[in-house]
Design a protein around this motif. Structure first.
Motif, PDB file in Angstrom:
ATOM      1  N   ALA A  23       0.863  -1.179   0.000  1.00 55.48           N
ATOM      2  CA  ALA A  23       0.000   0.000   0.000  1.00 55.48           C
ATOM      3  C   ALA A  23       0.897   1.226   0.000  1.00 55.48           C
ATOM      4  O   ALA A  23       1.972   1.230   0.607  1.00 55.48           O
ATOM      5  CB  ALA A  23      -0.908   0.003   1.231  1.00 55.48           C
ATOM      6  N   LEU A  24       0.465   2.269  -0.722  1.00 54.32           N
ATOM      7  CA  LEU A  24       1.189   3.552  -0.795  1.00 54.32           C
ATOM      8  C   LEU A  24       0.170   4.650  -0.519  1.00 54.32           C
ATOM      9  O   LEU A  24      -0.930   4.633  -1.078  1.00 54.32           O
ATOM     10  CB  LEU A  24       1.785   3.724  -2.196  1.00 54.32           C
ATOM     11  N   SER A  25       0.520   5.588   0.348  1.00 49.91           N
ATOM     12  CA  SER A  25      -0.402   6.677   0.654  1.00 49.91           C
ATOM     13  C   SER A  25       0.360   7.961   0.899  1.00 49.91           C
ATOM     14  O   SER A  25       1.541   7.937   1.245  1.00 49.91           O
ATOM     15  CB  SER A  25      -1.234   6.319   1.891  1.00 49.91           C
ATOM     16  N   THR A  26      -0.291   9.093   0.705  1.00 47.63           N
ATOM     17  CA  THR A  26       0.343  10.386   0.989  1.00 47.63           C
ATOM     18  C   THR A  26      -0.674  11.367   1.544  1.00 47.63           C
ATOM     19  O   THR A  26      -1.873  11.267   1.253  1.00 47.63           O
ATOM     20  CB  THR A  26       0.984  10.984  -0.281  1.00 47.63           C
ATOM     21  N   ASP A  27      -0.210  12.306   2.345  1.00 50.09           N
ATOM     22  CA  ASP A  27      -0.992  13.447   2.798  1.00 50.09           C
ATOM     23  C   ASP A  27      -0.058  14.615   3.044  1.00 50.09           C
ATOM     24  O   ASP A  27       1.074  14.423   3.499  1.00 50.09           O
ATOM     25  CB  ASP A  27      -1.748  13.128   4.104  1.00 50.09           C
ATOM     26  N   SER A  28      -0.554  15.808   2.737  1.00 44.02           N
ATOM     27  CA  SER A  28       0.158  17.023   3.146  1.00 44.02           C
ATOM     28  C   SER A  28      -0.544  17.592   4.366  1.00 44.02           C
ATOM     29  O   SER A  28      -1.755  17.435   4.527  1.00 44.02           O
ATOM     30  CB  SER A  28       0.153  18.062   2.020  1.00 44.02           C
ATOM     31  N   TYR A  29       0.217  18.274   5.218  1.00 40.70           N
ATOM     32  CA  TYR A  29      -0.321  18.810   6.461  1.00 40.70           C
ATOM     33  C   TYR A  29      -0.071  20.308   6.513  1.00 40.70           C
ATOM     34  O   TYR A  29       1.066  20.749   6.345  1.00 40.70           O
ATOM     35  CB  TYR A  29       0.289  18.075   7.662  1.00 40.70           C
ATOM     36  N   VAL A  30      -1.174  21.056   6.718  1.00 37.05           N
ATOM     37  CA  VAL A  30      -1.110  22.520   6.714  1.00 37.05           C
ATOM     38  C   VAL A  30      -1.830  23.078   7.941  1.00 37.05           C
ATOM     39  O   VAL A  30      -2.249  24.231   7.954  1.00 37.05           O
ATOM     40  CB  VAL A  30      -1.738  23.080   5.410  1.00 37.05           C
ATOM     41  N   VAL A  31      -1.946  22.251   8.973  1.00 32.32           N
ATOM     42  CA  VAL A  31      -2.750  22.609  10.149  1.00 32.32           C
ATOM     43  C   VAL A  31      -2.235  23.900  10.815  1.00 32.32           C
ATOM     44  O   VAL A  31      -1.039  24.175  10.817  1.00 32.32           O
ATOM     45  CB  VAL A  31      -2.742  21.445  11.180  1.00 32.32           C
ATOM     46  N   ARG A  32      -3.171  24.689  11.322  1.00 36.58           N
ATOM     47  CA  ARG A  32      -2.838  25.823  12.168  1.00 36.58           C
ATOM     48  C   ARG A  32      -3.629  25.731  13.449  1.00 36.58           C
ATOM     49  O   ARG A  32      -4.823  25.476  13.383  1.00 36.58           O
ATOM     50  CB  ARG A  32      -3.196  27.149  11.468  1.00 36.58           C
ATOM     51  N   PRO A  33      -3.055  25.952  14.604  1.00 39.46           N
ATOM     52  CA  PRO A  33      -1.643  26.204  14.859  1.00 39.46           C
ATOM     53  C   PRO A  33      -0.800  24.930  14.700  1.00 39.46           C
ATOM     54  O   PRO A  33      -1.351  23.825  14.668  1.00 39.46           O
ATOM     55  CB  PRO A  33      -1.632  26.675  16.317  1.00 39.46           C
ATOM     56  N   LEU A  34       0.531  25.094  14.644  1.00 38.96           N
ATOM     57  CA  LEU A  34       1.421  23.936  14.452  1.00 38.96           C
ATOM     58  C   LEU A  34       1.422  23.028  15.672  1.00 38.96           C
ATOM     59  O   LEU A  34       1.564  21.818  15.550  1.00 38.96           O
ATOM     60  CB  LEU A  34       2.847  24.411  14.170  1.00 38.96           C
ATOM     61  N   PHE A  35       1.290  23.626  16.851  1.00 41.42           N
ATOM     62  CA  PHE A  35       1.194  22.845  18.090  1.00 41.42           C
ATOM     63  C   PHE A  35      -0.156  23.160  18.725  1.00 41.42           C
ATOM     64  O   PHE A  35      -0.579  24.320  18.758  1.00 41.42           O
ATOM     65  CB  PHE A  35       2.334  23.209  19.051  1.00 41.42           C
ATOM     66  N   PHE A  36      -0.830  22.121  19.199  1.00 39.96           N
ATOM     67  CA  PHE A  36      -2.186  22.281  19.746  1.00 39.96           C
ATOM     68  C   PHE A  36      -2.350  21.271  20.874  1.00 39.96           C
ATOM     69  O   PHE A  36      -1.524  20.345  21.006  1.00 39.96           O
ATOM     70  CB  PHE A  36      -3.223  22.077  18.638  1.00 39.96           C
ATOM     71  N   PRO A  37      -3.385  21.411  21.696  1.00 36.50           N
ATOM     72  CA  PRO A  37      -3.547  20.463  22.804  1.00 36.50           C
ATOM     73  C   PRO A  37      -3.587  19.022  22.303  1.00 36.50           C
ATOM     74  O   PRO A  37      -4.394  18.698  21.430  1.00 36.50           O
ATOM     75  CB  PRO A  37      -4.892  20.867  23.416  1.00 36.50           C
ATOM     76  N   GLY A  38      -2.690  18.196  22.800  1.00 35.98           N
ATOM     77  CA  GLY A  38      -2.680  16.782  22.427  1.00 35.98           C
ATOM     78  C   GLY A  38      -1.789  16.426  21.262  1.00 35.98           C
ATOM     79  O   GLY A  38      -1.644  15.240  20.946  1.00 35.98           O
ATOM     80  N   GLY A  39      -1.155  17.412  20.616  1.00 36.83           N
ATOM     81  CA  GLY A  39      -0.308  17.029  19.487  1.00 36.83           C
ATOM     82  C   GLY A  39       0.223  18.198  18.698  1.00 36.83           C
ATOM     83  O   GLY A  39       0.199  19.348  19.141  1.00 36.83           O
ATOM     84  N   SER A  40       0.724  17.886  17.505  1.00 35.88           N
ATOM     85  CA  SER A  40       1.356  18.890  16.652  1.00 35.88           C
ATOM     86  C   SER A  40       1.259  18.431  15.205  1.00 35.88           C
ATOM     87  O   SER A  40       0.859  17.290  14.923  1.00 35.88           O
ATOM     88  CB  SER A  40       2.836  19.039  17.012  1.00 35.88           C
ATOM     89  N   ILE A  41       1.650  19.303  14.289  1.00 28.66           N
ATOM     90  CA  ILE A  41       1.668  18.946  12.876  1.00 28.66           C
ATOM     91  C   ILE A  41       2.559  17.717  12.635  1.00 28.66           C
ATOM     92  O   ILE A  41       2.282  16.910  11.749  1.00 28.66           O
ATOM     93  CB  ILE A  41       2.131  20.155  12.015  1.00 28.66           C
ATOM     94  N   GLY A  42       3.590  17.568  13.473  1.00 31.68           N
ATOM     95  CA  GLY A  42       4.477  16.408  13.339  1.00 31.68           C
ATOM     96  C   GLY A  42       3.770  15.102  13.674  1.00 31.68           C
ATOM     97  O   GLY A  42       3.912  14.102  12.958  1.00 31.68           O
ATOM     98  N   ASP A  43       2.989  15.112  14.758  1.00 35.20           N
ATOM     99  CA  ASP A  43       2.207  13.911  15.111  1.00 35.20           C
ATOM    100  C   ASP A  43       1.216  13.572  14.004  1.00 35.20           C
ATOM    101  O   ASP A  43       1.086  12.416  13.599  1.00 35.20           O
ATOM    102  CB  ASP A  43       1.422  14.144  16.407  1.00 35.20           C
ATOM    103  N   LEU A  44       0.495  14.597  13.523  1.00 34.68           N
ATOM    104  CA  LEU A  44      -0.490  14.353  12.466  1.00 34.68           C
ATOM    105  C   LEU A  44       0.178  13.774  11.229  1.00 34.68           C
ATOM    106  O   LEU A  44      -0.358  12.857  10.596  1.00 34.68           O
ATOM    107  CB  LEU A  44      -1.199  15.656  12.079  1.00 34.68           C
ATOM    108  N   ALA A  45       1.352  14.326  10.874  1.00 32.09           N
ATOM    109  CA  ALA A  45       2.002  13.929   9.622  1.00 32.09           C
ATOM    110  C   ALA A  45       2.409  12.462   9.647  1.00 32.09           C
ATOM    111  O   ALA A  45       2.346  11.770   8.627  1.00 32.09           O
ATOM    112  CB  ALA A  45       3.210  14.814   9.345  1.00 32.09           C
ATOM    113  N   VAL A  46       2.812  11.979  10.818  1.00 32.97           N
ATOM    114  CA  VAL A  46       3.169  10.557  10.927  1.00 32.97           C
ATOM    115  C   VAL A  46       1.907   9.711  11.089  1.00 32.97           C
ATOM    116  O   VAL A  46       1.672   8.764  10.332  1.00 32.97           O
ATOM    117  CB  VAL A  46       4.142  10.324  12.104  1.00 32.97           C
ATOM    118  N   ASN A  47       1.074  10.062  12.074  1.00 32.39           N
ATOM    119  CA  ASN A  47      -0.103   9.223  12.354  1.00 32.39           C
ATOM    120  C   ASN A  47      -1.083   9.201  11.179  1.00 32.39           C
ATOM    121  O   ASN A  47      -1.703   8.170  10.905  1.00 32.39           O
ATOM    122  CB  ASN A  47      -0.818   9.725  13.611  1.00 32.39           C
ATOM    123  N   GLY A  48      -1.226  10.321  10.482  1.00 35.62           N
ATOM    124  CA  GLY A  48      -2.173  10.378   9.375  1.00 35.62           C
ATOM    125  C   GLY A  48      -1.817   9.402   8.271  1.00 35.62           C
ATOM    126  O   GLY A  48      -2.695   8.682   7.755  1.00 35.62           O
TER     127      GLY A  48
END
Lengths: 331, 331
Positions: free
Chosen positions: A46-71
């Motif tokens: 399986a191959l998948s991709t997502d871009s992450y543009v969330v604001r703010p970069l850090f938020f309660p419970g996580g960050s753009i980095g967490d989303l980018a890996v977990n997503g």
């Protein structure tokens, strides 16, 4: 191009149907899953991709980095793949603090270790100040699909039990309350989490899971609508069974949102043959990310492609696909 | 964060060394290649990613869509992999014309067909006006490495012949002249091209190619410097042998650039065992993308890790790694 084109709803679907599908037309892309699935060198991948543009970069419970890996881990897991290797592309805005980039990278590294995947290759581009927005992250990932596993949005069948792994609407409300400076009594933390371990536990209980999806942009309503449309079944929800935490319900009432349409980042919805539903629920509840798993509905032959909710008052309502995301830049 | 951090030179290398490598530390990432190489389900695979932020989006000889496909195809090919499946992530700015997005997607589709790869999965995000720049594209790709092929930057050896597949500096000058509205007699077109077919022809002539790289950001000087550093050999160039077209030489003289540092998007540099150099050159010249292939130097035991050029006047000069890219947003 309006914000809704990136919202995961029907405007996004139109973009895919009218622009991207004709340009890229091929059998793999037509599979409609969160990941592409194909064989290469004798391995089913399986191959998948997502871009992450969330604001703010850090938020309660996580960050753009967490989303980018977990997503990306979760998109792979929704095809039954065991996520293995990730790529990582940064688009940085000139002037962003190196320290901030380092914090995002560290969050990604920690998330990758927690999800048991390797960030194996990367790329960095810098755009001039005013032409980006701090940090954008893209991840792509590759995973291996075990023999005998065949999960896809076209495989839902009448009588399948529809199960959700836990409370819905949490990520979207966490972002929104942080961004708007709202407080709803207690701070609501994003549910961002890697779901590959939960999927493995579910597959051990029932190798014949039909369909899985992580209801991110567009929320549970969009995921259910996509699977109903792809497989030609109707979905009948029991509204009273939907696990909406009181904090989310209150915030949604205040913001004028419907929790069914609010993004999740650590939940999945599963379409399971009815005879295996109890075993799957038991396996899910034994896993840290599935403790609150609950059956929320069933597939029916009536109203194919449509999701209908039985209300608390005994009526029914149609659960439409949203036009766009209610909350832009949520991931 | 300054523009040079995305330029592919030593500022980029510092970013990787000090921020990303500690965060993501793992054996695959430490391989230093353009792709990550690993085994999955019994298959030897390569995975690579790049984001594209080039301005303008369309330029003589190509577009951001061509670069996005060919760039990732080429990164995979430089590890000896046969590129197979690509992912595609768009980050669009609110307000960008749908028609423009469609033209980019069509260019990507055409480039994918020309390179014999499948764009198998994708994602679209939209950011608010003023927080992006029209269209950014990320691609990631997966390829299969044939049995017996072992190509990597650490494998260059003393006495290897260094071969370049054709004229250098063309892409960078094409972008720069378009962007600055300069004209140098004839219009210079980007050399963007997929190089996987050329690599296959080279491998047929010599399965034991040592190292390959496509000299994009930072130009030929950066690629040679990276391979010299990774393998601990010295590289001795014959400056008179470098294939610099007169138009590129004139433009570089006017712009104050050195063609050795200007980006290419359809060229490769190969480190080949000397006994196979003639066979490889013959195979390359029989391929449309290698017609002007030429030997430009050799590896030596002296000055390990350094690239030295023998000048036309009989002297030598050190070819340093550039600090950043001379021309930002070239790809």
């Amino acid at each position: 191009m309006v914000m809704g084109h990136g919202g995961g709803g029907s405007l996004s679907a139109e973009l895919v149907e009218h622009l991207f599908a004709p340009a890229f037309r091929n059998e793999v892309l037509d599979g409609l899953g969160d990941s592409a699935v194909f064989a290469l060198g004798g391995a089913r991948l399986a191959l998948s991709t997502d871009s992450y543009v969330v604001r703010p970069l850090f938020f309660p419970g996580g960050s753009i980095g967490d989303l980018a890996v977990n997503g990306t881990v979760n998109d792979l897991a929704m095809s039954g793949a065991v996520p293995a290797y990730l790529s990582c592309g940064f688009i940085l805005e000139e002037g962003v603090a190196l320290e901030l980039v380092g914090r995002v990278a560290e969050a990604m590294g920690a998330a990758a270790r927690a999800a048991d995947v390797v960030v194996a290759t990367g790329d960095t581009k810098v755009v001039d100040a005013g032409h980006g927005d701090g940090i954008f992250v893209n991840t792509a990932g590759v995973g291996l699909i075990p023999d005998g596993v065949d999960i896809g949005p076209r495989r839902a069948r009448p009588d399948d039990t529809v199960i959700v792994s836990g409370s819905i609407g949490v990520h979207g409300v966490a972002i929104m309350s942080k961004r708007e400076g709202l407080e709803f009594g207690v701070e609501i933390e994003s549910d961002t989490a890697p779901l590959s371990g939960l999927v493995a536990a579910m597959l051990a209980a029932c190798p014949d899971l039909h369909a899985l999806r992580d209801p991110t942009r567009g929320g549970l309503a969009t995921s259910l609508g996509e699977i109903a449309a792809a497989s030609g079944v109707g979905v009948r929800l029991a509204e009273h069974a939907l696990p909406v935490p009181e904090t989310v319900a209150n915030a949604c009432a205040f913001l004028g949102l419907d929790p069914l349409y609010v993004a999740n980042e650590g939940k999945l919805v599963a379409f399971v043959p009815p005879e295996h539903a109890d075993a799957v629920l038991t396996a899910m509840r034994a896993h840290p990310y599935g403790r609150e798993a609950v059956a929320i509905g069933t597939c029916v032959e009536e109203h194919p492609g449509m999701v209908v909710s039985a209300t608390r008052l005994g009526g029914t309502r149609v659960v439409d696909m949203p036009l766009g995301e209610q909350l832009p830049r949520i991931c």
